[in-house]
Scaffold this active site. Structure first.
Site, PDB file in Angstrom:
ATOM      1  N   LYS A  79       7.288   5.345  -8.593  1.00  0.00           N
ATOM      2  CA  LYS A  79       7.598   6.626  -7.941  1.00  0.00           C
ATOM      3  C   LYS A  79       8.516   7.500  -8.777  1.00  0.00           C
ATOM      4  O   LYS A  79       8.487   8.717  -8.643  1.00  0.00           O
ATOM      5  CB  LYS A  79       8.174   6.399  -6.540  1.00  0.00           C
ATOM      6  CG  LYS A  79       7.123   5.864  -5.585  1.00  0.00           C
ATOM      7  CD  LYS A  79       7.474   6.128  -4.144  1.00  0.00           C
ATOM      8  CE  LYS A  79       6.287   5.777  -3.257  1.00  0.00           C
ATOM      9  NZ  LYS A  79       6.514   6.023  -1.853  1.00  0.00           N
ATOM     10  N   LYS A 108      -3.825   2.681  -6.156  1.00  0.00           N
ATOM     11  CA  LYS A 108      -3.756   2.452  -4.710  1.00  0.00           C
ATOM     12  C   LYS A 108      -4.032   3.756  -3.964  1.00  0.00           C
ATOM     13  O   LYS A 108      -3.603   4.829  -4.409  1.00  0.00           O
ATOM     14  CB  LYS A 108      -2.339   1.943  -4.418  1.00  0.00           C
ATOM     15  CG  LYS A 108      -1.895   1.934  -2.996  1.00  0.00           C
ATOM     16  CD  LYS A 108      -0.486   1.365  -2.909  1.00  0.00           C
ATOM     17  CE  LYS A 108       0.563   2.435  -2.644  1.00  0.00           C
ATOM     18  NZ  LYS A 108       0.869   2.690  -1.264  1.00  0.00           N
ATOM     19  N   LYS A 114      -0.732   8.307   0.113  1.00  0.00           N
ATOM     20  CA  LYS A 114      -0.521   9.540   0.872  1.00  0.00           C
ATOM     21  C   LYS A 114      -0.141  10.702  -0.021  1.00  0.00           C
ATOM     22  O   LYS A 114      -0.446  11.842   0.278  1.00  0.00           O
ATOM     23  CB  LYS A 114       0.655   9.345   1.819  1.00  0.00           C
ATOM     24  CG  LYS A 114       0.397   8.501   3.007  1.00  0.00           C
ATOM     25  CD  LYS A 114       1.704   8.507   3.768  1.00  0.00           C
ATOM     26  CE  LYS A 114       1.750   7.502   4.852  1.00  0.00           C
ATOM     27  NZ  LYS A 114       3.119   7.062   5.084  1.00  0.00           N
TER      28      LYS A 114
HETATM   29  N1  AQP Z   1      -3.625   1.677  -0.188  1.00  0.00           N
HETATM   30  C1  AQP Z   1      -3.113   0.862   0.714  1.00  0.00           C
HETATM   31  N2  AQP Z   1      -3.792  -0.251   1.078  1.00  0.00           N
HETATM   32  C2  AQP Z   1      -3.265  -1.112   2.013  1.00  0.00           C
HETATM   33  N3  AQP Z   1      -2.071  -0.890   2.640  1.00  0.00           N
HETATM   34  C3  AQP Z   1      -1.364   0.211   2.294  1.00  0.00           C
HETATM   35  N4  AQP Z   1      -0.181   0.700   2.703  1.00  0.00           N
HETATM   36  C4  AQP Z   1       0.092   1.856   2.043  1.00  0.00           C
HETATM   37  N5  AQP Z   1      -0.921   2.138   1.206  1.00  0.00           N
HETATM   38  C5  AQP Z   1      -1.839   1.141   1.325  1.00  0.00           C
HETATM   39  C6  AQP Z   1       0.662   0.074   3.720  1.00  0.00           C
HETATM   40  O1  AQP Z   1       0.873   1.023   4.753  1.00  0.00           O
HETATM   41  C7  AQP Z   1       2.153   0.797   5.338  1.00  0.00           C
HETATM   42  C8  AQP Z   1       2.916   2.083   5.461  1.00  0.00           C
HETATM   43  O2  AQP Z   1       3.085   2.688   4.212  1.00  0.00           O
HETATM   44  P1  AQP Z   1       4.248   3.757   4.022  1.00  0.00           P
HETATM   45  O3  AQP Z   1       3.913   5.032   4.616  1.00  0.00           O
HETATM   46  O4  AQP Z   1       5.532   3.239   4.447  1.00  0.00           O
HETATM   47  O5  AQP Z   1       4.383   3.705   2.538  1.00  0.00           O
HETATM   48  P2  AQP Z   1       3.675   4.138   1.320  1.00  0.00           P
HETATM   49  O6  AQP Z   1       3.394   2.900   0.543  1.00  0.00           O
HETATM   50  O7  AQP Z   1       4.593   5.075   0.750  1.00  0.00           O
HETATM   51  O8  AQP Z   1       2.311   4.862   1.703  1.00  0.00           O
HETATM   52  P3  AQP Z   1       1.527   5.608   0.640  1.00  0.00           P
HETATM   53  O9  AQP Z   1       0.282   5.992   1.301  1.00  0.00           O
HETATM   54  O10 AQP Z   1       1.347   4.868  -0.625  1.00  0.00           O
HETATM   55  O11 AQP Z   1       2.441   6.856   0.358  1.00  0.00           O
HETATM   56  P4  AQP Z   1       3.061   7.287  -1.022  1.00  0.00           P
HETATM   57  O12 AQP Z   1       1.994   8.077  -1.648  1.00  0.00           O
HETATM   58  O13 AQP Z   1       4.246   8.110  -0.645  1.00  0.00           O
HETATM   59  O14 AQP Z   1       3.410   6.063  -1.811  1.00  0.00           O
HETATM   60  C9  AQP Z   1       2.862  -0.231   4.463  1.00  0.00           C
HETATM   61  O15 AQP Z   1       2.772  -1.485   5.110  1.00  0.00           O
HETATM   62  C10 AQP Z   1       2.055  -0.236   3.199  1.00  0.00           C
HETATM   63  O16 AQP Z   1       2.086  -1.500   2.569  1.00  0.00           O
END
Ligand code: AQP
Length: 329
Positions: free
Chosen positions: A111, A193, A196
């Site tokens: 990040k 991955k 979001k």
């Molecule tokens: N691609 C994924 N596949 C499976 N599980 C996933 N999680 C996130 N992406 C995937 C799981 O979703 C839960 C909540 O995630 P979060 O919002 O707390 O965190 P995050 O990892 O920041 O989500 P994003 O989509 O990846 O956002 P950004 O782009 O900000 O990094 C967690 O249990 C996570 O494991």
């Protein structure tokens, strides 16, 4: 009895990676023990947020939890910042966490994108706040996607460190990671991955996407060379493997069974069926989400009640830790 805790950030849009990797398991687990599900808004501000949008996203996230099947009469739903114990415990845990441990966190490295001087200290410290979230409720199990595994490991290390220094203080939690859907990859690039924060909206399917958007995104999804609908657990066919995992996660069917159905058929036919399977699963969620968002007062009430319900447990753990560490008078 199992005590289950997990959270999602109220940022951007919840996608099918979050749904298959985490949320769907949350729903199944709410019948297996005491479940506490949190909208982690303090985590969200580790990167810049627009305050008006963040507030709106908090309610949308609550509505999506419920629309996906989280039942507020079974599981406790609340907003992280409504319980000050999270920040307070986080500070104490900071004083038992090494800088070196945090520097090894791959999510921070990803990040910060190699520009560590220009990201917030909050982003660096994110795993300690996450440890506080989990340990505050004496959690036994944490359902998460694969990307959070390292953060659960550091949570366990911090808990064990404090337990061995001061005697039994925290329950040491176990992660629950459903391997088949633990890491859903981006539709435009199966080496990344599904995320979001991706600037390309075609890389993910949001739970609130319309059927036409879903069809369009699946049609555009990257495919591998060759035309066989066959997964490769060893990694030579990452795109079709990812699409098959999504198909399996959405329908509950085993991957070999789906492969058999599409033997001798092309990507076109497979992608059409996949899009329809996703639409079938997401349409009722979308409908319920719209209904819930029409009554924001009711959502406020669910979140306020959740926060009040778990207050005694949060306070009990925090007071115990303060006492052991020697804080206060
Ligand atoms: N691609 C994924 N596949 C499976 N599980 C996933 N999680 C996130 N992406 C995937 C799981 O979703 C839960 C909540 O995630 P979060 O919002 O707390 O965190 P995050 O990892 O920041 O989500 P994003 O989509 O990846 O956002 P950004 O782009 O900000 O990094 C967690 O249990 C996570 O494991």
């Amino acid at each position: 009895m199992k005590k289950i805790f997990s959270g999602i950030q109220p940022t951007n849009v919840i996608h099918i990676g979050n749904y298959l990797g985490a949320l769907k398991n949350w729903v199944a687990l709410q019948d297996e023990g005491e479940a506490i599900y949190c909208i982690v808004d303090l985590h969200a501000i580790t990167v810049p947020q627009d305050p008006k949008i963040l507030k709106e996203k908090i309610l949308e996230t609550a509505a999506l939890f419920i629309a996906c099947g989280v039942d507020p009469s079974k599981a406790t739903l609340f907003v992280q910042s409504s319980r000050p114990e999270h920040s307070e415990l986080s500070w104490i845990l900071n004083c038992f966490t090494g800088m070196g441990e945090l520097k090894r966190m791959t999510q921070f490295k990803d990040k910060s994108g190699g520009d560590q001087d220009n990201v917030t200290a909050g982003l660096f410290d994110y795993p300690v706040l996450m440890a506080a979230d989990i340990l505050l409720y004496q959690t036994t199990h944490v359902p998460v996607g694969e990307d959070q595994k390292q953060h659960i490991e550091i949570t366990r290390d911090i808990a064990q460190r404090i337990n061995s220094k001061y005697g039994e203080t925290f329950t040491v939690p176990e992660p629950i990671i459903k391997q088949s859907t633990a890491r859903i990859m981006a539709l435009d690039d199966p080496s990344k991955k599904m995320s979001k924060s991706s600037p390309n909206a075609s890389s993910f399917i949001a739970l609130t996407d319309t059927p036409d958007q879903i069809r369009e995104k699946i049609k555009k999804a990257t495919t591998d060379s060759g035309s066989e609908i066959k997964s490769s657990p060893t990694g030579e066919k990452p795109a079709i493997t990812n699409l098959l995992r999504i198909f399996s996660g959405m329908t509950g069917r085993e991957i070999p069974d789906i492969e058999r159905e599409f033997e001798g058929k092309g990507y076109g036919e497979f992608k059409n069926a996949l899009a329809e399977a996703i639409i079938e699963e997401l349409e009722p969620i979308h409908k319920k989400f719209e209904e819930l968002m029409a009554d924001k007062e009711a959502l406020h009430q669910i979140l306020t009640q959740g926060s009040q319900k778990i207050a005694p447990l949060a306070q009990e753990t925090l007071n115990k830790v303060k006492e052991k560490v020697g804080l206060g008078i």
